[in-house]
Design an enzyme around this catalytic site. Structure first.
Site, PDB file in Angstrom:
ATOM      1  N   HIS A  11      36.502 -25.253 -13.241  1.00 37.97           N
ATOM      2  CA  HIS A  11      35.962 -24.175 -14.068  1.00 37.97           C
ATOM      3  C   HIS A  11      35.855 -24.598 -15.529  1.00 37.97           C
ATOM      4  O   HIS A  11      36.869 -24.838 -16.184  1.00 37.97           O
ATOM      5  CB  HIS A  11      36.894 -22.965 -13.942  1.00 37.97           C
ATOM      6  CG  HIS A  11      36.494 -21.802 -14.762  1.00 37.97           C
ATOM      7  ND1 HIS A  11      37.339 -21.206 -15.669  1.00 37.97           N
ATOM      8  CD2 HIS A  11      35.326 -21.104 -14.821  1.00 37.97           C
ATOM      9  CE1 HIS A  11      36.725 -20.185 -16.241  1.00 37.97           C
ATOM     10  NE2 HIS A  11      35.506 -20.108 -15.750  1.00 37.97           N
ATOM     11  N   ASP A  40      28.736 -23.160 -18.487  1.00 39.72           N
ATOM     12  CA  ASP A  40      28.048 -21.981 -19.026  1.00 39.72           C
ATOM     13  C   ASP A  40      26.917 -22.431 -19.944  1.00 39.72           C
ATOM     14  O   ASP A  40      27.099 -23.364 -20.734  1.00 39.72           O
ATOM     15  CB  ASP A  40      29.035 -21.149 -19.850  1.00 39.72           C
ATOM     16  CG  ASP A  40      30.270 -20.796 -19.055  1.00 39.72           C
ATOM     17  OD1 ASP A  40      30.217 -19.846 -18.266  1.00 39.72           O
ATOM     18  OD2 ASP A  40      31.297 -21.499 -19.218  1.00 39.72           O
ATOM     19  N   HIS A  53      30.719 -21.717 -23.614  1.00 44.39           N
ATOM     20  CA  HIS A  53      31.030 -20.440 -22.965  1.00 44.39           C
ATOM     21  C   HIS A  53      30.666 -19.222 -23.818  1.00 44.39           C
ATOM     22  O   HIS A  53      29.945 -18.329 -23.386  1.00 44.39           O
ATOM     23  CB  HIS A  53      32.514 -20.391 -22.602  1.00 44.39           C
ATOM     24  CG  HIS A  53      32.920 -19.130 -21.916  1.00 44.39           C
ATOM     25  ND1 HIS A  53      33.295 -17.995 -22.603  1.00 44.39           N
ATOM     26  CD2 HIS A  53      32.972 -18.799 -20.604  1.00 44.39           C
ATOM     27  CE1 HIS A  53      33.573 -17.036 -21.746  1.00 44.39           C
ATOM     28  NE2 HIS A  53      33.391 -17.500 -20.522  1.00 44.39           N
ATOM     29  N   GLU A 112      26.278 -21.139 -15.005  1.00 43.17           N
ATOM     30  CA  GLU A 112      26.313 -19.706 -15.312  1.00 43.17           C
ATOM     31  C   GLU A 112      25.416 -19.389 -16.506  1.00 43.17           C
ATOM     32  O   GLU A 112      25.584 -19.950 -17.587  1.00 43.17           O
ATOM     33  CB  GLU A 112      27.747 -19.248 -15.611  1.00 43.17           C
ATOM     34  CG  GLU A 112      27.776 -17.753 -15.887  1.00 43.17           C
ATOM     35  CD  GLU A 112      29.152 -17.204 -16.242  1.00 43.17           C
ATOM     36  OE1 GLU A 112      30.166 -17.907 -16.059  1.00 43.17           O
ATOM     37  OE2 GLU A 112      29.180 -16.059 -16.723  1.00 43.17           O
TER      38      GLU A 112
HETATM   39  O1  G3P Z   1      33.287 -18.641 -12.116  1.00 40.25           O
HETATM   40  C1  G3P Z   1      32.831 -17.667 -12.924  1.00 40.25           C
HETATM   41  C2  G3P Z   1      33.492 -17.626 -14.233  1.00 40.25           C
HETATM   42  O2  G3P Z   1      33.192 -18.757 -14.952  1.00 40.25           O
HETATM   43  C3  G3P Z   1      33.094 -16.414 -14.941  1.00 40.25           C
HETATM   44  O3  G3P Z   1      33.880 -16.129 -16.018  1.00 40.25           O
HETATM   45  O4  G3P Z   1      34.220 -15.939 -18.400  1.00 40.25           O
HETATM   46  O5  G3P Z   1      34.937 -17.962 -17.226  1.00 40.25           O
HETATM   47  O6  G3P Z   1      32.545 -17.539 -17.604  1.00 40.25           O
HETATM   48  P1  G3P Z   1      33.887 -16.948 -17.357  1.00 40.25           P
HETATM   49 CA    CA Z   2      31.599 -19.360 -16.599  1.00 38.73          CA
END
Ligand code: G3P
Ligand code: CA
Length: 252
Positions: A11, A40, A53, A112
């Site tokens: 992640h 992201d 992010h 994302e």
């Molecule tokens: O896997 C999804 C996750 O990345 C969403 O939350 O805030 O870490 O982008 P965030």
């Molecule tokens: Ca994410």
């Protein structure tokens, strides 16, 4: 012993150990042995796709300001690693192109679409995926359903995942399953704390994969595995790797 497959997705890279969304975190994910990374994306002011992010650079760089109001040149001058540790001072914000150039063929990408007001970002991300010929190695996700729908209609050959827009402490609502089935997304991605065996079955019976997120500790990680999820994003993919191999799972 189970032989179930679970996708171990680093992640923002292996972000427990290196600054998120930087080469250092993605390199570490490779070293750990995962096949999948999550990242992201945002548009810069001059319309490049960059990997970061937050809407602003404030938390993860030594700068201040909105990503969408800064040019790529301005963003490239920032130190994107020192906030995490002085050994990472050389880390920079990357473009999506730089990430794909470096890791294409070695990793699968869970991209994302992070920002809210970014019409066209999903389509341009799809264009880039197609340019690299990695349609089968990518899932495009978002909390914003319209960007998942944009992906689906613009490039139906690329897998989609909807990050369920329910914050911490929220109650589950089955309408998300119904909407995801109706939209023909490939994955539904609830927070790990909401995962139950019943919910996993409901999503799978609808023909979708269950890919959870928000796995903040090892207890949640184990719970998600035991509930039968297909995959998860996790900041400490080494711990998931070890748990899966010790418990007879196959790691995708
Ligand atoms: O896997 C999804 C996750 O990345 C969403 O939350 O805030 O870490 O982008 P965030
Ligand atoms: Ca994410």
């Amino acid at each position: 012993m189970s032989s179930k497959r679970i996708t171990n997705i680093a992640h923002r890279g292996a972000s427990s150990y290196a600054p998120e969304n930087t080469f250092s975190a993605f390199d570490l994910a490779l070293d750990i042995g995962v096949n999948d990374i999550e990242l992201d994306v945002h548009f810069t002011k001059d319309h490049h796709i960059v990997v970061i992010h937050d809407d602003t650079v404030n938390r993860t760089t030594n700068g201040i300001g909105y990503v969408s109001e800064m040019t790529l040149d301005q963003l490239k001058k920032l130190d994107a690693g020192s906030w995490f540790g002085k050994d990472f001072a050389d880390q920079r914000i990357s473009t999506l192109t730089e990430i794909l150039d470096k890791y294409c063929g070695q990793l699968n990408f869970h991209i994302e679409i992070k920002a809210r007001n970014v019409p066209g970002l999903a389509s341009e991300t799809c264009d880039m995926v197609k340019k690299y010929g990695i349609e089968n190695d990518v899932v495009i996700t978002s909390f914003w359903k319209e960007w998942v729908e944009e992906t689906k209609s613009y490039s139906p050959e690329i897998k989609t995942g909807w990050l369920v827009p329910l914050g911490p402490g929220s109650q589950w609502n089955d309408r998300f399953v119904d909407e995801a089935i109706e939209a023909e997304f490939n994955q539904l991605c609830p927070r790990a704390e909401l995962i139950t065996p019943t919910l996993v079955n409901k999503i799978k019976n609808g023909g979708l994969e269950v890919r959870c997120h928000g796995v903040f500790d090892e207890d949640l990680m184990i719970k998600a595995v035991e509930c039968g999820v297909d995959g998860m994003t996790i900041n400490f993919p080494d711990k998931l790797r070890d748990y899966l191999s010790e418990n007879g799972y196959l790691i995708d």
